[in-house]
Structures are given as structure tokens and as C-alpha cells.
Design a protein around this motif. Sequence first.
Motif, PDB file in Angstrom:
ATOM      1  N   ILE B   2       0.847  -1.210   0.000  1.00 53.17           N
ATOM      2  CA  ILE B   2       0.000   0.000   0.000  1.00 53.17           C
ATOM      3  C   ILE B   2       0.873   1.247   0.000  1.00 53.17           C
ATOM      4  CG2 ILE B   2      -1.770   1.288   1.295  1.00 53.17           C
ATOM      5  CD1 ILE B   2      -2.715  -1.420   2.389  1.00 53.17           C
ATOM      6  N   LEU B   5       2.318   1.899  -3.427  1.00 58.50           N
ATOM      7  CA  LEU B   5       1.301   2.398  -4.360  1.00 58.50           C
ATOM      8  C   LEU B   5       0.998   3.872  -4.120  1.00 58.50           C
ATOM      9  CD1 LEU B   5      -0.553   1.340  -6.622  1.00 58.50           C
ATOM     10  CD2 LEU B   5      -2.345   1.177  -4.906  1.00 58.50           C
ATOM     11  N   ILE B   8       3.679   6.069  -5.371  1.00 59.34           N
ATOM     12  CA  ILE B   8       3.605   6.251  -6.833  1.00 59.34           C
ATOM     13  C   ILE B   8       2.529   7.291  -7.172  1.00 59.34           C
ATOM     14  CG2 ILE B   8       3.048   5.106  -9.029  1.00 59.34           C
ATOM     15  CD1 ILE B   8       4.293   2.536  -7.770  1.00 59.34           C
ATOM     16  N   ILE B   9       1.350   7.142  -6.539  1.00 60.94           N
ATOM     17  CA  ILE B   9       0.257   8.107  -6.787  1.00 60.94           C
ATOM     18  C   ILE B   9       0.731   9.521  -6.444  1.00 60.94           C
ATOM     19  CG2 ILE B   9      -2.069   8.861  -6.087  1.00 60.94           C
ATOM     20  CD1 ILE B   9      -2.704   5.913  -5.560  1.00 60.94           C
ATOM     21  N   VAL B  12       3.151  10.786  -9.060  1.00 63.58           N
ATOM     22  CA  VAL B  12       2.484  11.134 -10.329  1.00 63.58           C
ATOM     23  C   VAL B  12       1.773  12.479 -10.189  1.00 63.58           C
ATOM     24  CG1 VAL B  12       0.598  10.500 -11.906  1.00 63.58           C
ATOM     25  CG2 VAL B  12       2.232   8.772 -11.168  1.00 63.58           C
ATOM     26  N   ILE B  13       1.031  12.659  -9.090  1.00 61.81           N
ATOM     27  CA  ILE B  13       0.316  13.924  -8.864  1.00 61.81           C
ATOM     28  C   ILE B  13       1.303  15.083  -8.748  1.00 61.81           C
ATOM     29  CG2 ILE B  13      -1.164  15.192  -7.226  1.00 61.81           C
ATOM     30  CD1 ILE B  13      -2.573  12.504  -6.698  1.00 61.81           C
ATOM     31  N   LEU B  16       2.568  15.920 -12.151  1.00 55.66           N
ATOM     32  CA  LEU B  16       1.552  16.668 -12.918  1.00 55.66           C
ATOM     33  C   LEU B  16       1.487  18.127 -12.474  1.00 55.66           C
ATOM     34  CD1 LEU B  16      -1.422  14.186 -13.282  1.00 55.66           C
ATOM     35  CD2 LEU B  16      -0.143  15.270 -15.124  1.00 55.66           C
TER      36      LEU B  16
END
Lengths: 125, 171
Positions: B2, B5, B8-9, B12-13, B16
Motif C-alpha cells: 500500500i 502504491l 507512486i500516486i 504522479v500527482i 503533474l
Amino acid sequence: MKYFFSLILLLTLICQTSQLYEGLSDKQLERLEHISENIRCPKCSYGNINSSNAQISRDLKEEIAQLIIEGYQDDDIFEIMEDRYGNYINLQTKPKDNLVLYLLPLAILVISILFVTIYTIKKPK
Amino acid sequence: MIGRLFKIIFLVIFFLLIVSMIVVLNTPKTASIKTQDGKTFPDTTNLRQLNGELVNPLEFTEGKILVNIWASWCITCLVEHPFLEKISQEYPDLKLVGINYKDTISKANNYLERNGDPFMYSIFDNTGSFALKLGVTGAPETFLIIDGVIVEHRIGEVNRVIWEQDFEVFF
């Protein structure tokens, strides 16, 4: 007496407003109102030409009234104004000018959902 | 698992957000009034000078012309006026044309008599309709026209600093 003077003042204001844009129907006056609400006063730091008392704002409003009488559509009038003063003059923002603002939260949401979904599916029981 | 993950989220955010910040910072700022640089000077047919004579439209199609928007009620124009006089002496080949904006003939003539007249002539635009077509937002404003095209448009006073910075390059 107080009410009498108030009535006279009110009537004077009504007469003045109707004389300013003669020849415009109620619908055309509504269009003039809408366009004037969305055209920025070129001389002021902020505010539309409706709320501004600057000479240029009054001139522009008269010009817009004339353009409406001549049959120009709202988009044509916005285009004429933008061509003359740049898109600074247009208080209506177009979605394409702020694509990042609209799409970024959506992209973040989609990616987050995607990750959570993948994680949930792959999660060992 | 968890923790990895979510890392990674988060990355990525974060990536961005950085990308969007770079995009926004590199987007040219458009929230300022557009000057009339690069546009053709509007047709002056049927316009009259302060003395009542018709303006010759062909005069604006060739050579260098400095057009100044002025009015007797404009305080900044009064401040700017001595500099325009100097420019008319320093650049004898440059045609200086005034546009008398939302004024009366008598007040305009009195103003020129009192403060000197640097202009070849002044166009009388008491309604401001020609100025509006030209993209004027008020007085004073100055346009440098070369062969009928506006190459420099200054909103506000022109003084020595502004002249050297924006106008002198064209001479």
C-alpha cells in the motif's frame, strides 16, 4: 414633499436612460447590458464598462449600441473589441484559455481512481 | 505494498503539478491592454483640422509621422507639451500631427497660443469617434506611424526616458 422630489428625480433618471440609447428595443437593450457587463473598461484597473464612469467606457457603450442597431451579433462585437484592445478587454473567459485549470483536477481524479481500482483488484484476499 | 502504491500516486500527482506549473509560468501574460502596434493607421478622409481645413489622408501613408492625442482639459498633456516642442526641433523631418480630443476649437486654440504649437496641424475630433477607431483610451497617447503603419503606440505621457526607450530606435 420629500416623495414628490424623489418621484421627479426618478422620472428624470428614467428619461435620461431611455434617451441615451434611442432606437434600441428591449431585447437589444438586454444585449447591450450583457455585452457591457462583459467588456472591461480599458482605462480602469478593474471593472466593466457598465460600472465605470470613465469617458472611454461611455463611448464604448455608445459604440456597442450603434453596432447592435447596425445588426452585429454579440460574438462579432466581442471580436471587434478584442481586435482593438486585445483579449484583456473580454471579461468572459474561454475554456480553451484555461485548459490546464479545467483538465488537471480531472486528470488527477482519473489517475487516483485508476490506481485505487488496480490496487483493489490485485489486493490478495 | 500500500505504501509503495501511494508513493507512486503521490509522485504522479506531484509530477503533474510541476508540469502544469511550468506550462502556466511559460504562458504569455495576456491580461494587459493591447497597443495598436502593427496596425494600419485609420483613414482620415473627411476629418477636419482645427482651422476648418480638410485633412489630406495621403499624408499618413508615407514617411514618419508622430500623432499625439491631446486636449486643453488634459493636465498630463500640458506636462508632455514642452517635450513635444523639443522633439519638433530635434527632428525637423518628422511630421507632428495632433489630434485634439473631446475639446472645443476655442479652448484648443487658446491652449496652443498659450503653450506653443509643435504640431504641423491638429485634427479636430470633438466627439472622439476617430480616436475610438484608432484604439485611443484617453489623452495623452502617442503613435509613431511609418509609411501608414503604427510602429509604436504609447498610452500616457511621452518624455525623454520613454522616447529613448521606445521611439528613438525608429530614427
